[in-house]
Design a protein around this motif. Structure first.
Motif: not given
Length: 244
Positions: A72-81, A149-150, A152-159
């Motif tokens: 999940m650490r890798q999955v969360r890199q693509n998900i901003g919260m 900040r969220a 800045a991680m260049r996510p594909s999904v934002m929650l």
């Protein structure tokens, strides 16, 4: 981008989510609305694994995050919260709050991280406050920093979990405007937004999902939903919260 298949979530004997089947495509902006306790935040938190589903399957970027083998650490890199209460590091400046994760997780060097952070702060009208600490800025400003900040991680999904519920009324519009611009300026970014701001849900999202007692009651294009809700629970809810 996001797919729920027969997802249930229990807290002991209490069922918070009931047989959720939902697909959200790349670049869609979806708002979740409904009365308190309807399961909106729980559904959102399941997407990035902050809450584990009890059964069913939940895919994010084609990865079944219900699989215990998934990192999940890798999955969360693509998900901003973005949370209700900002969750900024109080001992770090605005700029340091944004550069920390890209440097530690994405491996950016300091100069690259600072340049990217300053650009994102400028996009949320917070660049002039980059050297301040969270205690020195307002709630609305903190939330804009949290959004930067969220991103800045260049996510594909934002929650977004009720991103304006802890704000003073005069600052809500600024934060909502930032979120709305994201949908326009980053068309490939998928966004799921829990909100009580009905005007925002109608104007800024592609779809509105109405939930009650852990179930998805209606899932329709936003304008269509607000003009003509079908379920009596949705009609009653809208009659209580907006003047139609």
């Amino acid at each position: 981008m996001i797919k729920f298949q027969n997802v249930n979530k229990y807290y002991g004997d209490f069922q918070a989510l009931k047989n959720i089947n939902l697909e959200i495509g790349k670049g869609e902006v979806v708002t979740l609305i409904g009365p308190s306790g309807s399961g909106k935040s729980t559904l959102t938190r399941c997407i990035n694994g902050l809450e584990a589903i009890s059964d069913g399957a939940l895919f994010v970027n084609d990865i079944n995050i219900a699989d215990p083998k998934v990192d999940m650490r890798q999955v969360r890199q693509n998900i901003g919260m973005v949370f209700q209460h900002f969750e900024l590091y109080p001992h770090k400046t605005v700029l340091e709050n944004i550069t920390l994760a890209p440097m530690k997780v994405l491996g950016m060097n300091e100069a690259e991280a600072i340049e990217d952070a300053e650009r994102r702060l400028n996009n949320v009208s917070m660049l002039e406050h980059k050297d301040k600490y969270p205690s020195q800025i307002s709630g609305g400003q903190k939330q804009r920093v949290a959004i930067a900040r969220a991103l800045a991680m260049r996510p594909s999904v934002m929650l977004f979990d009720e991103p304006t519920s802890a704000l003073d009324p005069e600052t809500i519009g600024d934060v909502l405007a930032v979120i709305e611009r994201l949908g326009t300026n980053q068309p490939d970014l998928t966004m799921v937004i829990v909100t009580h701001e009905m005007g925002f849900a109608r104007e800024a999202s592609d779809r509105t999902i109405f939930m009650a007692k852990g179930e998805i009651i209606e899932d329709r294009p936003s304008e269509e939903f607000f003009l003509n809700p079908q379920d009596p629970r949705a009609i009653q809810f809208l009659d209580q919260v907006i003047d139609r």
